[in-house]
Design a protein around this motif. Structure first.
Motif, PDB file in Angstrom:
ATOM      1  N   UNK A  91       3.917  37.635  -8.645  1.00  0.00           N
ATOM      2  CA  UNK A  91       4.304  37.098  -9.937  1.00  0.00           C
ATOM      3  C   UNK A  91       4.430  35.593  -9.874  1.00  0.00           C
ATOM      4  N   UNK A  92       5.050  35.015 -10.887  1.00  0.00           N
ATOM      5  CA  UNK A  92       5.309  33.582 -10.917  1.00  0.00           C
ATOM      6  C   UNK A  92       6.458  33.291  -9.950  1.00  0.00           C
ATOM      7  N   UNK A  98       3.589  26.834 -18.158  1.00  0.00           N
ATOM      8  CA  UNK A  98       4.616  26.308 -19.059  1.00  0.00           C
ATOM      9  C   UNK A  98       5.900  26.054 -18.284  1.00  0.00           C
ATOM     10  N   UNK A 136      12.795  27.296 -16.155  1.00  0.00           N
ATOM     11  CA  UNK A 136      11.879  28.424 -16.037  1.00  0.00           C
ATOM     12  C   UNK A 136      10.444  27.934 -16.075  1.00  0.00           C
ATOM     13  N   UNK A 190       0.804  36.725 -23.954  1.00  0.00           N
ATOM     14  CA  UNK A 190       1.946  37.121 -23.129  1.00  0.00           C
ATOM     15  C   UNK A 190       2.105  36.122 -21.984  1.00  0.00           C
ATOM     16  N   UNK A 191       3.317  35.587 -21.877  1.00  0.00           N
ATOM     17  CA  UNK A 191       3.639  34.685 -20.778  1.00  0.00           C
ATOM     18  C   UNK A 191       4.455  35.440 -19.738  1.00  0.00           C
ATOM     19  N   UNK A 192       4.172  35.158 -18.484  1.00  0.00           N
ATOM     20  CA  UNK A 192       4.869  35.788 -17.363  1.00  0.00           C
ATOM     21  C   UNK A 192       5.773  34.736 -16.733  1.00  0.00           C
ATOM     22  N   UNK A 193       7.024  35.091 -16.614  1.00  0.00           N
ATOM     23  CA  UNK A 193       8.029  34.125 -16.196  1.00  0.00           C
ATOM     24  C   UNK A 193       8.454  34.310 -14.748  1.00  0.00           C
ATOM     25  N   UNK A 194       8.895  33.211 -14.160  1.00  0.00           N
ATOM     26  CA  UNK A 194       9.544  33.251 -12.872  1.00  0.00           C
ATOM     27  C   UNK A 194      11.037  33.516 -13.041  1.00  0.00           C
ATOM     28  N   UNK A 195      11.740  33.540 -11.927  1.00  0.00           N
ATOM     29  CA  UNK A 195      13.184  33.808 -11.951  1.00  0.00           C
ATOM     30  C   UNK A 195      13.994  32.566 -12.298  1.00  0.00           C
TER      31      UNK A 195
END
Lengths: 113, 116
Positions: A3-4, A33, A91, A101-106
């Motif tokens: 993931x990110x 982003x 983030x 759809x955006x995939x986010x990090x923690x």
């Protein structure tokens, strides 16, 4: 698939120091982003890269913030010099071209003392 | 400018019960996307459910469903049969569908506690 990834997860610095946050997007995602959430408030957009180019940097608060994405892969966000109001969670997100759809990090929690 | 409002800073629900998180938004655009994201403590924020504004049918993903009221600009999230793993911060987000408009606009979030 990874993931990110964001690094570090937490950073504590003193006012006036410099901090660099890093984001590794999902492989193949050209859109990257940066967002920020100040304690208890909404998550706010900072800027958007398409590959290595800044598509939209309308959310960058001031010139103490510098974002780069050399080579169109990972990105860094440098804050120099840091101020107390820069504290918050930063983030990073990525997405494929043409996808909404955006995939986010923690996130990276930044504490400026 | 578009705005997203989540009026519930915190909600609690008993395990196996149903809870609804509210979200309202303001926009002058006719086409857009709405999202619910979930962030467990210190973990990645993940997409729970997505709704395209041109679709009248409410989106559903297993135990998660939305009540999308376009005229009222309301987009609530219903979690059925709540589980301990549902405990997290939930963020409602908006994205315009206009070409070149990529950023999300978020609400302030709702912290959901699930009680055993």
């Amino acid at each position: 698939e990874a993931g990110v990834t964001q690094f570090p997860s937490h950073s504590v610095i003193e006012k006036g120091q410099t901090v660099t946050l890093r984001c590794d997007p999902i492989s193949g995602h050209d859109n990257l982003y940066w967002y920020r959430r100040v304690m208890g408030k909404e998550i706010k957009f900072l800027l958007h890269f398409v590959k290595e180019s800044k598509q939209d940097e309308s959310g960058m608060p001031n010139n103490r913030f510098l974002a780069e994405r050399t080579g169109g892969t990972y990105s860094t966000l440098k804050v120099q010099p840091a101020e107390l109001e820069d504290s918050g969670v930063y983030f990073c997100a990525s997405s494929q071209v043409g996808k909404n759809i955006q995939y986010f990090g923690a996130g990276t929690r930044l504490s400026v003392l | 400018a578009q705005t997203v409002t989540q009026s519930q800073p915190e909600m609690s629900v008993q395990e196996a019960e149903t809870v609804t998180l509210s979200c309202t938004y303001d926009t002058s655009e006719s086409d857009y996307y709405l999202f619910w994201y979930k962030q467990p403590p210190s973990r990645q924020m993940i997409l729970v459910i997505r709704q395209e504004a041109y679709k009248q049918q409410n989106a559903t993903e297993n135990r998660f469903s939305v009540n999308f009221q376009k005229a009222a600009k309301s987009f609530s999230l219903k979690i059925s049969d709540s589980q301990l793993g549902d405990a997290a911060m939930y963020f409602c987000a908006y994205r315009g569908a206009t070409s070149g408009t990529y950023k999300y606009i978020f609400g302030t979030g709702t912290r959901l506690k699930v009680l055993a």
